[in-house]
Design a protein around this motif. Structure first.
Motif, PDB file in Angstrom:
ATOM      1  N   HIS A  33       8.001   2.993  32.389  1.00 15.90           N
ATOM      2  CA  HIS A  33       8.451   3.440  33.815  1.00 15.90           C
ATOM      3  C   HIS A  33       7.545   2.845  34.722  1.00 15.90           C
ATOM      4  CE1 HIS A  33      10.591   6.302  31.572  1.00 15.90           C
ATOM      5  NE2 HIS A  33       9.406   6.846  30.570  1.00 15.90           N
ATOM      6  N   ASP A  38      12.837   2.799  35.496  1.00 18.80           N
ATOM      7  CA  ASP A  38      13.073   2.641  34.099  1.00 18.80           C
ATOM      8  C   ASP A  38      13.406   1.421  33.690  1.00 18.80           C
ATOM      9  OD1 ASP A  38      12.213   5.370  34.216  1.00 18.80           O
ATOM     10  OD2 ASP A  38      14.079   6.199  33.816  1.00 18.80           O
ATOM     11  N   SER A  62       4.035   3.827  32.912  1.00 19.60           N
ATOM     12  CA  SER A  62       3.782   4.639  31.655  1.00 19.60           C
ATOM     13  C   SER A  62       4.943   4.259  30.857  1.00 19.60           C
ATOM     14  CB  SER A  62       3.894   6.224  31.783  1.00 19.60           C
ATOM     15  OG  SER A  62       5.094   6.479  32.526  1.00 19.60           O
ATOM     16  N   SER A  63       5.208   4.453  29.474  1.00 21.57           N
ATOM     17  CA  SER A  63       6.066   4.401  28.625  1.00 21.57           C
ATOM     18  C   SER A  63       6.632   5.656  27.799  1.00 21.57           C
ATOM     19  CB  SER A  63       5.663   3.396  27.455  1.00 21.57           C
ATOM     20  OG  SER A  63       4.722   4.037  26.348  1.00 21.57           O
ATOM     21  N   SER A  64       7.831   5.700  27.276  1.00 23.09           N
ATOM     22  CA  SER A  64       8.375   6.788  26.577  1.00 23.09           C
ATOM     23  C   SER A  64       8.991   6.362  25.503  1.00 23.09           C
ATOM     24  CB  SER A  64       9.160   7.768  27.525  1.00 23.09           C
ATOM     25  OG  SER A  64      10.379   6.885  28.029  1.00 23.09           O
ATOM     26  N   CYS A  65       9.024   7.120  24.474  1.00 23.36           N
ATOM     27  CA  CYS A  65       9.692   6.967  23.184  1.00 23.36           C
ATOM     28  C   CYS A  65      11.284   7.091  23.212  1.00 23.36           C
ATOM     29  CB  CYS A  65       9.196   7.686  21.953  1.00 23.36           C
ATOM     30  SG  CYS A  65       9.490   9.373  21.945  1.00 23.36           S
ATOM     31  N   SER A  67      14.907   8.949  22.417  1.00 20.26           N
ATOM     32  CA  SER A  67      15.119  10.090  21.971  1.00 20.26           C
ATOM     33  C   SER A  67      15.470  10.467  20.567  1.00 20.26           C
ATOM     34  CB  SER A  67      16.096  10.491  23.071  1.00 20.26           C
ATOM     35  OG  SER A  67      17.443  10.114  22.764  1.00 20.26           O
ATOM     36  N   SER A  91       2.447   7.319  19.658  1.00 19.30           N
ATOM     37  CA  SER A  91       3.911   7.533  20.592  1.00 19.30           C
ATOM     38  C   SER A  91       4.589   8.872  19.692  1.00 19.30           C
ATOM     39  CB  SER A  91       4.719   6.428  20.388  1.00 19.30           C
ATOM     40  OG  SER A  91       6.127   6.277  20.585  1.00 19.30           O
ATOM     41  N   SER A  93       7.617   8.477  18.928  1.00 18.59           N
ATOM     42  CA  SER A  93       8.814   7.907  18.322  1.00 18.59           C
ATOM     43  C   SER A  93       9.056   8.338  16.766  1.00 18.59           C
ATOM     44  CB  SER A  93       8.516   6.415  18.085  1.00 18.59           C
ATOM     45  OG  SER A  93       9.757   5.576  17.715  1.00 18.59           O
ATOM     46  N   ASN A 180      -3.497   5.129  29.655  1.00 18.25           N
ATOM     47  CA  ASN A 180      -2.377   5.901  28.759  1.00 18.25           C
ATOM     48  C   ASN A 180      -3.271   6.435  27.556  1.00 18.25           C
ATOM     49  OD1 ASN A 180       0.402   5.736  29.999  1.00 18.25           O
ATOM     50  ND2 ASN A 180      -0.689   3.766  30.115  1.00 18.25           N
TER      51      ASN A 180
END
Length: 290
Positions: A33, A38, A62-65, A67, A91, A93, A180
């Motif tokens: 992000h 995204d 930032s980052s996201s794992c 779903s 993470s 994940s 982070n």
């Protein structure tokens, strides 16, 4: 029965060698992000352009794992699945993959009157990122191709490889790791101010642990060799991932081959997730001594 190896995109290997074995390989993407946009870490992303955008973006990124739903889509397709994730301590994940495993096994049980023996899903917490995942995926793929094992045998094999593999991070920038919470802020700040490379590794728990600093690529290469030797490496499979730094990766490859001539070394550019955290000129080295 069909086999699948599934990794999240902290693994920079996007395909595996073709073989006669019916093993499919796929990755599920993490998301970066940046500036309200995204960026999905898949084969369609221009990582070079993303690196430029991240470097110029003044706001926090930032980052996201992936779903649980994204993991579940992959798990439903195959009889035997082994999924390999970035460290659960870096993470969410692994947690999402665990939720997906429960969902898919529950679905299968309902469809087959409580019997789940025809559906197998094993999760591997790599306790790392980047090169170590590539080692795990490659070794597992070769094992499946050469041995036609039971699911239990494949699980025992990959769990053993995971225990006897490691990752090193040779970084010159630490901003995104410290922002982070993936690296101690004091260590990252001092290294950045001194303009030195710092070698990091993965702790037993899968967090980033500092090995020590080095000035210049040659001194860093010597420190990498010494650390690999201390781990028990004596030649074998090595992956070197880089962020816009192929010359340093090639130099390190040569240094490793001078010490261990029989090593098999592959060089890969980092995908979005690893580029985001390793940052410009970063190297990630994965290896096994199994």
């Amino acid at each position: 029965m069909s086999w699948a190896i599934v990794a999240d995109s902290s693994c920079n290997l996007r395909s595996i060698e073709a073989s006669d074995h019916s093993t499919e390989y796929s990755t599920v993407p993490l998301v970066i992000h940046v500036g309200g946009v995204d960026y999905v870490d898949d084969e369609n992303l221009d990582v070079h352009e993303l690196n430029r955008i991240i470097a110029e973006e003044p706001e926090a990124s930032s980052s996201s794992c992936p779903s649980a739903g994204v993991w579940a889509e992959q798990f439903r397709k195959f009889d035997n699945v082994i999924a390999i994730t970035i460290s659960a301590n870096l993470s969410g994940s692994y947690e999402a993959a665990s939720m997906a495993r429960n969902i898919v096994l529950d679905e299968y049980a309902r469809e087959h009157e409580g019997v789940i023996s025809g559906k197998n899903i094993h999760l591997v917490d790599s306790r790392a990122a980047g090169g170590k995942l590539e080692v795990l995926v490659t070794e597992l793929s070769r094992y499946l191709n050469d041995n036609n094992p039971t699911f239990e045998q494949a699980v025992a094999f990959i769990d053993n490889i995971e225990e006897k593999s490691q990752v090193l991070f040779s970084l010159s920038s630490y901003e995104n790791l410290t922002k982070n919470g993936r690296m101690p802020r004091l260590a990252g700040t001092l290294a950045s101010r001194l303009n030195i490379r710092v070698l990091g590794t993965a702790s037993h728990e899968g967090t980033i642990k500092i090995v020590g600093p080095a000035r210049g690529e040659k001194k860093m290469a010597k420190k990498i060799i010494a650390t690999m030797e201390d781990d028990g490496f004596s030649g074998g499979l090595v992956f070197i991932d880089h962020v816009e730094n192929e010359p340093a990766a090639l130099q390190l490859k040569q240094t490793i081959l001078e010490r261990w001539p029989e090593s098999e070394i592959q060089i890969l550019p980092c995908g979005a997730l690893c580029s985001y955290y390793a940052e410009n000129q970063g190297l990630i080295i994965g290896y096994t001594w199994a």
